[in-house]
Design an enzyme around this catalytic site. Structure first.
Site, PDB file in Angstrom:
ATOM      1  N   LEU A   8      26.593  33.401  44.227  1.00 54.35           N
ATOM      2  CA  LEU A   8      26.116  34.067  45.440  1.00 54.35           C
ATOM      3  C   LEU A   8      27.277  34.365  46.384  1.00 54.35           C
ATOM      4  CD1 LEU A   8      22.928  31.866  45.935  1.00 54.35           C
ATOM      5  CD2 LEU A   8      23.049  34.167  44.947  1.00 54.35           C
ATOM      6  N   GLY A  12      26.973  38.830  44.662  1.00 55.57           N
ATOM      7  CA  GLY A  12      25.750  38.154  44.272  1.00 55.57           C
ATOM      8  C   GLY A  12      24.762  37.985  45.405  1.00 55.57           C
ATOM      9  N   ASP A  30      24.334  28.551  43.521  1.00 57.98           N
ATOM     10  CA  ASP A  30      25.759  28.649  43.804  1.00 57.98           C
ATOM     11  C   ASP A  30      26.293  27.238  44.023  1.00 57.98           C
ATOM     12  OD1 ASP A  30      27.794  31.030  44.736  1.00 57.98           O
ATOM     13  OD2 ASP A  30      28.229  29.173  45.808  1.00 57.98           O
ATOM     14  N   ASN A  86      32.956  40.970  35.929  1.00 55.74           N
ATOM     15  CA  ASN A  86      33.935  41.894  35.333  1.00 55.74           C
ATOM     16  C   ASN A  86      34.572  41.296  34.085  1.00 55.74           C
ATOM     17  OD1 ASN A  86      33.764  44.179  37.002  1.00 55.74           O
ATOM     18  ND2 ASN A  86      35.017  43.220  38.566  1.00 55.74           N
ATOM     19  N   SER A 112      29.155  48.264  39.840  1.00 57.97           N
ATOM     20  CA  SER A 112      30.043  48.867  40.830  1.00 57.97           C
ATOM     21  C   SER A 112      29.252  49.159  42.089  1.00 57.97           C
ATOM     22  CB  SER A 112      30.658  50.161  40.280  1.00 57.97           C
ATOM     23  OG  SER A 112      31.546  50.743  41.212  1.00 57.97           O
ATOM     24  N   GLY A 114      30.418  47.306  45.264  1.00 60.62           N
ATOM     25  CA  GLY A 114      31.087  46.490  46.275  1.00 60.62           C
ATOM     26  C   GLY A 114      30.151  46.027  47.373  1.00 60.62           C
ATOM     27  N   LYS A 164      32.571  49.940  32.212  1.00 65.38           N
ATOM     28  CA  LYS A 164      33.034  49.547  33.555  1.00 65.38           C
ATOM     29  C   LYS A 164      34.551  49.418  33.588  1.00 65.38           C
ATOM     30  CE  LYS A 164      32.576  47.949  37.829  1.00 65.38           C
ATOM     31  NZ  LYS A 164      33.674  47.065  38.104  1.00 65.38           N
ATOM     32  N   HIS A 167      35.844  52.867  33.905  1.00 67.37           N
ATOM     33  CA  HIS A 167      35.531  53.277  35.284  1.00 67.37           C
ATOM     34  C   HIS A 167      36.595  52.759  36.244  1.00 67.37           C
ATOM     35  CE1 HIS A 167      33.885  52.057  39.224  1.00 67.37           C
ATOM     36  NE2 HIS A 167      33.124  53.124  39.172  1.00 67.37           N
ATOM     37  N   ASN A 168      36.958  51.490  36.113  1.00 72.73           N
ATOM     38  CA  ASN A 168      37.944  50.915  37.018  1.00 72.73           C
ATOM     39  C   ASN A 168      39.344  51.466  36.757  1.00 72.73           C
ATOM     40  OD1 ASN A 168      35.745  49.414  37.850  1.00 72.73           O
ATOM     41  ND2 ASN A 168      36.932  47.539  38.086  1.00 72.73           N
ATOM     42  N   GLU A 171      39.438  54.604  38.559  1.00 69.64           N
ATOM     43  CA  GLU A 171      39.559  54.258  39.980  1.00 69.64           C
ATOM     44  C   GLU A 171      41.021  54.025  40.367  1.00 69.64           C
ATOM     45  OE1 GLU A 171      38.612  50.122  42.002  1.00 69.64           O
ATOM     46  OE2 GLU A 171      36.756  51.175  41.490  1.00 69.64           O
ATOM     47  N   TYR A 172      41.774  53.334  39.491  1.00 71.93           N
ATOM     48  CA  TYR A 172      43.199  53.110  39.743  1.00 71.93           C
ATOM     49  C   TYR A 172      43.920  54.445  39.933  1.00 71.93           C
ATOM     50  CZ  TYR A 172      43.505  48.103  38.424  1.00 71.93           C
ATOM     51  OH  TYR A 172      43.408  46.742  38.376  1.00 71.93           O
TER      52      TYR A 172
END
Length: 302
Positions: A8, A12, A30, A86, A112, A114, A164, A167-168, A171-172
């Site tokens: 969490l 989370g 958690d 991840n 994804s 955030g 993913k 995808h990242n 993003e870079y």
């Protein structure tokens, strides 16, 4: 539906609230008792009705593997574990095999969104068998953004985290391009207001994006980014993307360069650039800029 959520933290905790807002029952666990709904993983699993779905949102690597090993002893036939962290896609294969020995399904899910995901929804890329994905689908529907897009069953186990990862990697590359453009605009006295230029690009241009919006927001909060040190971590996916490109003979110059640029950001004084300066001085007599703080090996510090 009922769902257990392990981990969490920033992601989370917000996912728990979005699921609850959509009418689902969430039992969260958690290691921080102040945010946990259950005192232990065992209690979490006991509070869920079968077939149980437990979504894991803890750091990739040993922490995720440890939680999944514990869940393999607490869950049973027909239950499903979702790894929403991840994790590297190759880890998914081992986790799925471990759980399958107990009749427990496994779904890997790249997430994804955030800190904005609670409001805007999360982009979800999952992998696994169709019957296992179906058991989690109500949660996917609640977490994804409103509208047609934002969720994909990408393929077999590992496909979600592989998607993913790529995808990242993209993003870079995008962030690096924006950053280099920003530096060039700032390096000259031709443009009066760099922030205004970036702000103008948010509508009508082919480079408009959410990342551009976020860069503009950062520039509006801190003109010239004076309070931020030029140091950027890499969370792993960029490296894995480049490694996968090498393994599959896929040329990836932009993403590779973006990854290496992050490594350069961690050097206060680049050893490579020192070597280049030294060689230029040797072959062409080009001037070097001495480091006034350095002590030559044949002298003693004062």
């Amino acid at each position: 539906m009922e769902i257990g959520l392990v981990g969490l933290g920033k992601m989370g905790a917000n996912m728990r609230e979005r699921l609850r807002a959509k009418g689902h029952t969430v039992v969260g666990y958690d290691t921080n008792p102040e945010v946990s709904d259950a005192a232990s993983l065992s209690e979490l699993t006991q509070r869920l009705a079968s077939p149980r779905v437990v979504w894991v949102m803890v750091p990739a690597g040993p922490p995720t593997k440890s939680v999944i090993r514990q869940l393999s002893d607490l869950l049973g036939e027909g239950d499903v574990v979702v790894d929403g962290g991840n994790s590297r896609w190759t880890d998914d294969l081992h986790n799925a095999e471990l759980l399958a020995t107990k009749g427990i399904g496994f779904v890997d899910c790249g997430v994804s969104g955030g800190v904005w995901g609670r409001t805007n929804g999360y982009a979800l890329m999952c992998g696994g068998r169709a019957e296992h994905v179906a058991k989690v689908q109500p949660a996917f529907d609640a977490l994804k953004p409103e509208g047609e897009f934002g969720f994909v069953h990408a393929g077999k186990v590992g496909a979600g985290h592989f998607a993913k990862m790529v995808h990242n990697g993209i993003e870079y590359g995008l962030m690096q391009a924006y950053a280099e453009g920003y530096e060039l605009l700032e390096a000259t006295d031709i443009v009066d207001n760099v922030t205004d230029v970036f702000r103008s690009w948010r509508e009508g241009t082919v480079i408009r994006s959410w990342l551009l919006d976020l860069l503009v927001a950062a520039l509006e909060e801190d003109d010239g980014l004076a309070t931020i040190k030029g140091y950027a971590e890499d969370s792993g996916e960029g490296r894995w993307t480049v490694e996968a490109a090498i393994e599959n003979a896929v040329p990836m110059p932009a993403i590779s360069a973006a990854l290496f640029a992050r490594f350069a950001s961690r050097q206060d004084d680049s050893p490579a650039m020192k070597a280049i300066a030294a060689m230029r001085n040797q072959f062409g007599g080009h001037a070097v800029h001495p480091d006034a703080t350095a002590v030559r090996p044949d002298t003693e510090a004062p």
